[in-house]
Design a protein around this motif. Sequence first.
Motif, PDB file in Angstrom:
ATOM      1  N   SER A   3      48.185  66.336  68.619  1.00  0.00           N
ATOM      2  CA  SER A   3      47.521  67.215  67.773  1.00  0.00           C
ATOM      3  C   SER A   3      48.269  68.200  66.969  1.00  0.00           C
ATOM      4  CB  SER A   3      46.695  67.966  68.724  1.00  0.00           C
ATOM      5  OG  SER A   3      47.308  68.837  69.375  1.00  0.00           O
ATOM      6  N   TRP A   4      47.844  68.484  65.988  1.00  0.00           N
ATOM      7  CA  TRP A   4      48.760  69.591  65.110  1.00  0.00           C
ATOM      8  C   TRP A   4      48.656  71.012  65.599  1.00  0.00           C
ATOM      9  CZ3 TRP A   4      51.858  67.789  61.967  1.00  0.00           C
ATOM     10  CH2 TRP A   4      51.994  66.473  61.233  1.00  0.00           C
ATOM     11  N   LYS A   7      51.511  70.990  68.072  1.00  0.00           N
ATOM     12  CA  LYS A   7      52.829  70.930  67.599  1.00  0.00           C
ATOM     13  C   LYS A   7      53.034  72.410  66.637  1.00  0.00           C
ATOM     14  CE  LYS A   7      53.256  65.899  65.946  1.00  0.00           C
ATOM     15  NZ  LYS A   7      54.652  65.511  66.503  1.00  0.00           N
ATOM     16  N   ARG A   8      51.992  72.927  66.361  1.00  0.00           N
ATOM     17  CA  ARG A   8      52.165  74.571  65.843  1.00  0.00           C
ATOM     18  C   ARG A   8      52.642  75.056  66.923  1.00  0.00           C
ATOM     19  NH1 ARG A   8      47.968  78.777  64.714  1.00  0.00           N
ATOM     20  NH2 ARG A   8      48.889  79.997  63.315  1.00  0.00           N
ATOM     21  N   SER A  85      50.690  76.924  59.743  1.00  0.00           N
ATOM     22  CA  SER A  85      49.001  76.779  59.416  1.00  0.00           C
ATOM     23  C   SER A  85      48.920  76.071  58.001  1.00  0.00           C
ATOM     24  CB  SER A  85      48.174  78.319  59.224  1.00  0.00           C
ATOM     25  OG  SER A  85      48.468  78.734  60.674  1.00  0.00           O
ATOM     26  N   GLU A  88      49.561  72.282  58.429  1.00  0.00           N
ATOM     27  CA  GLU A  88      48.506  71.757  59.245  1.00  0.00           C
ATOM     28  C   GLU A  88      47.386  71.420  58.273  1.00  0.00           C
ATOM     29  OE1 GLU A  88      45.915  73.346  62.973  1.00  0.00           O
ATOM     30  OE2 GLU A  88      47.981  73.657  62.982  1.00  0.00           O
ATOM     31  N   THR A  89      46.859  72.688  57.323  1.00  0.00           N
ATOM     32  CA  THR A  89      45.762  72.279  56.695  1.00  0.00           C
ATOM     33  C   THR A  89      45.926  71.272  55.675  1.00  0.00           C
ATOM     34  OG1 THR A  89      45.175  74.722  57.017  1.00  0.00           O
ATOM     35  CG2 THR A  89      44.207  73.546  55.194  1.00  0.00           C
ATOM     36  N   HIS A  92      45.762  67.942  57.295  1.00  0.00           N
ATOM     37  CA  HIS A  92      44.522  67.618  57.631  1.00  0.00           C
ATOM     38  C   HIS A  92      43.565  67.161  56.315  1.00  0.00           C
ATOM     39  CE1 HIS A  92      43.981  68.157  61.998  1.00  0.00           C
ATOM     40  NE2 HIS A  92      44.697  69.224  61.801  1.00  0.00           N
TER      41      HIS A  92
END
Length: 120
Positions: A3-4, A7-8, A85, A88-89, A92
């Motif tokens: 999952s991101w 990872k974050r 973030s 990640e955005t 997605h």
Amino acid sequence: MASWGGKRKDAMGTLTDEFDRFQGDFETLRTKLVRLAGDTMKEFNDSPEKLAELKHAIDLRLSSIEDEMSDLGKQLRIKGGRAVSQVETKVHEQPLAALAIAAGVGFVAAHLLRRRRQSS
């Protein structure tokens, strides 16, 4: 696939660990400098006032540098979190583009590593 969010958290944890290690190294350096100033004062007993002033000046400067480093660390954590973030955005929103970019970066990295090994 990992999952991101995980990872974050890993990236932020790594960033935090590195900054904490850096702060520890800085504190070690500060301790050594203060000890050196103390040793110098003992060695040069004829002018302890000047050496005490030097030690005080060093302590003040190191303290201000330490405060600046702490502020920079906070800013780095905030900006790093924002960057993670944003990535990640984007991933997605456009997973295929992210996959293509990752594959391209991997290809380039592999090519560079192969060239380095061949020239060694």
